[in-house]
Every structure is written in C-alpha cells, then in structure tokens.
Scaffold this active site. Sequence first.
Site, PDB file in Angstrom:
ATOM      1  N   ASP A  37       1.178  -1.495  12.237  1.00 33.30           N
ATOM      2  CA  ASP A  37       1.507  -2.077  10.932  1.00 33.30           C
ATOM      3  C   ASP A  37       1.770  -3.571  11.105  1.00 33.30           C
ATOM      4  O   ASP A  37       2.784  -3.975  11.677  1.00 33.30           O
ATOM      5  CB  ASP A  37       2.736  -1.372  10.353  1.00 33.30           C
ATOM      6  CG  ASP A  37       3.007  -1.812   8.918  1.00 33.30           C
ATOM      7  OD1 ASP A  37       3.139  -3.032   8.679  1.00 33.30           O
ATOM      8  OD2 ASP A  37       3.074  -0.939   8.038  1.00 33.30           O
ATOM      9  N   ARG A  51       0.853  -1.185   0.000  1.00 34.08           N
ATOM     10  CA  ARG A  51       0.000   0.000   0.000  1.00 34.08           C
ATOM     11  C   ARG A  51       0.887   1.233   0.000  1.00 34.08           C
ATOM     12  O   ARG A  51       1.735   1.388   0.875  1.00 34.08           O
ATOM     13  CB  ARG A  51      -0.854  -0.057   1.272  1.00 34.08           C
ATOM     14  CG  ARG A  51      -2.046   0.821   1.264  1.00 34.08           C
ATOM     15  CD  ARG A  51      -2.876   0.559   2.502  1.00 34.08           C
ATOM     16  NE  ARG A  51      -2.300   1.112   3.705  1.00 34.08           N
ATOM     17  CZ  ARG A  51      -3.004   1.608   4.711  1.00 34.08           C
ATOM     18  NH1 ARG A  51      -4.321   1.591   4.673  1.00 34.08           N
ATOM     19  NH2 ARG A  51      -2.424   2.099   5.772  1.00 34.08           N
ATOM     20  N   ASP A  66       5.146  -5.015   9.628  1.00 34.20           N
ATOM     21  CA  ASP A  66       6.318  -4.617  10.413  1.00 34.20           C
ATOM     22  C   ASP A  66       6.374  -5.365  11.738  1.00 34.20           C
ATOM     23  O   ASP A  66       7.441  -5.774  12.201  1.00 34.20           O
ATOM     24  CB  ASP A  66       6.293  -3.109  10.676  1.00 34.20           C
ATOM     25  CG  ASP A  66       6.691  -2.315   9.437  1.00 34.20           C
ATOM     26  OD1 ASP A  66       7.296  -2.902   8.517  1.00 34.20           O
ATOM     27  OD2 ASP A  66       6.378  -1.112   9.389  1.00 34.20           O
ATOM     28  N   THR A  99      -0.758   7.674  -0.937  1.00 38.44           N
ATOM     29  CA  THR A  99      -2.082   7.619  -1.590  1.00 38.44           C
ATOM     30  C   THR A  99      -2.977   6.545  -0.984  1.00 38.44           C
ATOM     31  O   THR A  99      -4.185   6.557  -1.203  1.00 38.44           O
ATOM     32  CB  THR A  99      -1.922   7.305  -3.086  1.00 38.44           C
ATOM     33  OG1 THR A  99      -1.370   5.971  -3.197  1.00 38.44           O
ATOM     34  CG2 THR A  99      -0.997   8.288  -3.784  1.00 38.44           C
TER      35      THR A  99
HETATM   36  C1  PRP Z   1      -1.081  -3.868   4.998  1.00 38.19           C
HETATM   37  C2  PRP Z   1      -1.969  -5.047   5.357  1.00 38.19           C
HETATM   38  C3  PRP Z   1      -2.908  -5.101   4.184  1.00 38.19           C
HETATM   39  C4  PRP Z   1      -3.088  -3.653   3.815  1.00 38.19           C
HETATM   40  C5  PRP Z   1      -4.409  -3.188   4.349  1.00 38.19           C
HETATM   41  O1  PRP Z   1      -0.122  -4.263   4.094  1.00 38.19           O
HETATM   42  O2  PRP Z   1      -1.250  -6.235   5.570  1.00 38.19           O
HETATM   43  O3  PRP Z   1      -2.406  -5.828   3.081  1.00 38.19           O
HETATM   44  O4  PRP Z   1      -2.019  -2.933   4.448  1.00 38.19           O
HETATM   45  O5  PRP Z   1      -4.670  -1.896   3.976  1.00 38.19           O
HETATM   46  P1  PRP Z   1      -5.852  -1.501   3.001  1.00 38.19           P
HETATM   47  O6  PRP Z   1      -7.067  -2.252   3.433  1.00 38.19           O
HETATM   48  O7  PRP Z   1      -5.994  -0.015   3.245  1.00 38.19           O
HETATM   49  O8  PRP Z   1      -5.442  -1.799   1.597  1.00 38.19           O
HETATM   50  P2  PRP Z   1       1.045  -3.287   3.562  1.00 38.19           P
HETATM   51  O9  PRP Z   1       0.601  -2.624   2.302  1.00 38.19           O
HETATM   52  O10 PRP Z   1       1.492  -2.406   4.674  1.00 38.19           O
HETATM   53  O11 PRP Z   1       2.151  -4.303   3.127  1.00 38.19           O
HETATM   54  P3  PRP Z   1       3.012  -5.329   4.005  1.00 38.19           P
HETATM   55  O12 PRP Z   1       2.072  -6.453   4.386  1.00 38.19           O
HETATM   56  O13 PRP Z   1       4.063  -5.768   3.063  1.00 38.19           O
HETATM   57  O14 PRP Z   1       3.543  -4.612   5.211  1.00 38.19           O
HETATM   58  N1  URA Z   2      -2.179  -1.892   7.350  1.00 35.52           N
HETATM   59  C1  URA Z   2      -1.746  -2.255   8.576  1.00 35.52           C
HETATM   60  O1  URA Z   2      -0.814  -3.062   8.690  1.00 35.52           O
HETATM   61  N2  URA Z   2      -2.332  -1.716   9.650  1.00 35.52           N
HETATM   62  C2  URA Z   2      -3.354  -0.837   9.561  1.00 35.52           C
HETATM   63  O2  URA Z   2      -3.857  -0.386  10.599  1.00 35.52           O
HETATM   64  C3  URA Z   2      -3.793  -0.475   8.278  1.00 35.52           C
HETATM   65  C4  URA Z   2      -3.195  -1.028   7.192  1.00 35.52           C
END
Ligand code: PRP
Ligand code: URA
Length: 209
Positions: free
Chosen positions: A200, A104, A203, A108
């Site tokens: 997150d 994500r 993370d 944006t």
């Molecule tokens: C996080 C989470 C989802 C997404 C949710 O992933 O694991 O995939 O955000 O957000 P949304 O509903 O607003 O799309 P991230 O993009 O941070 O990637 P990661 O899992 O690699 O940390």
């Molecule tokens: N992605 C995450 O990992 N945590 C949130 O709260 C939203 C998006």
Amino acid sequence: MGKFQVIDHPLIQHKVSIIRDKNCGTKVFREVVDEIAMLMAYEISRDMPVEDVVIETPITKTTQKMLAGKKVAIIPILRAGLGMVDGILQLIPAAKVGHVGLYRDEETLEPHEYFVKLPEDIDSRQLLVVDPMLATGGSAIMAIDSLKKRGASNIKFVCLVAAPEGVKVLQEAHPDVDIYTAALDDHLNDHGYIVPGLGDAGDRLFGTK
Ligand code: PRP
Ligand code: URA
C-alpha cells in the site's frame, strides 16, 4: 491511442527495487519515491516545446532555445500521489499543484472522491496526474474524469508501478492520455493489490498501518 511508456532507466529500476523491499522504512521510501519522480520528470518533459530567445552572453548576442508553450500543473491523487510532487517540482519548479482526493473502498475496490482543488487555468496547462500505483485503474480514471469535467484536456498520467489490467482500462477510458510508469508488473491479486508491487503506497509513504 495515447503513448504508453515504461521508463526503465537503470537508475529507476534500481530505485524501484529499493522501495519494493518490505524492509524499506518510511524515511527511505519517501526519499526514493521523490528521486524516482524527479528522474521520470526528466523523461516526461522530453517533448516540451522550446522557442527561440535572444540572449546576451558576456561575449555576444545569440539566439538560443528556452521552454515555450503550455505551462505545467502537477495533480497528485491523494494521498500517495503527494509523494511524487516534490521530485517533479525540482525539475519543473514553476509548475502549479492541484489536488484530487480519492480513496479506494477496500471491499468493492471502487474509488470515492472526497476533495478537488485545482489551479484556475487547468484548461490551458499541461497536467501531470501523479499516483504511485495504477492497479484496477479506477482511481486514475475517476481523477481524470474529474479534471476533464473541469476543462482539462492535455493530460499525462505518471505512476511508479502499473498492473496490466489498470493500463488497459485507463487506455480504453482515456485514449488521449499518455501513460508513463517506472515498472509494469505482473497482475493484480484477489484484493486488488499489484503483484509483485510494493504494497500500500499511501501507508508506506506516511507510516500509517
Ligand atoms: C491507492 C493508490 C491509488 C489507488 C490505486 O490509493 O495510491 O490511488 O489505490 O488503485 P486503483 O487503480 O485500483 O484505483 P488508496 O485508495 O489506497 O488511497 P491512499 O493513497 O489514501 O492510501
Ligand atoms: N493501491 C496500492 O497502494 N497498492 C496496490 O498494490 C494497489 C492499490
């Protein structure tokens, strides 16, 4: 409209509270995410079809039930979805695993796809798309779009923490998809994070940041 269910068994509520705590370290976070995913799999598999099979006990021949019908594939949305795979595999060990990689954009909040690798027969499998967080819903919608484009039709979405905003848009975009969450939270903040949430998820699972 697909089913929307908060799986709020006391064990699950307890474990979600553990991982929400900012002092919960990577090791425990990972272990507890796995445990929650396993407990959720028990409930999600409740409607799996069974069929009659004849078996022989040490005493007699008998007709009993075993799982029938569609086989399962687990599709984690990378990265954070990976944390839920092993827990579900403990209950459904024959499931195949496909991967959809999305991140994500922090500005944006739009998702970007960077990887897709799926079992060949996803069109004939029950797919469990897993990601701990359903925030704006953009990532879940894009992952499911991607799966449908490749022939999938029987999809359940499984998360740990959902925002009402994400549930609404996911239901609108994919009304055929059942949504299961361990917790339905209050709202999203200005940065697209779930409140109260758990921060997150990627993370915290992988110890980055
Ligand atoms: C996080 C989470 C989802 C997404 C949710 O992933 O694991 O995939 O955000 O957000 P949304 O509903 O607003 O799309 P991230 O993009 O941070 O990637 P990661 O899992 O690699 O940390
Ligand atoms: N992605 C995450 O990992 N945590 C949130 O709260 C939203 C998006």
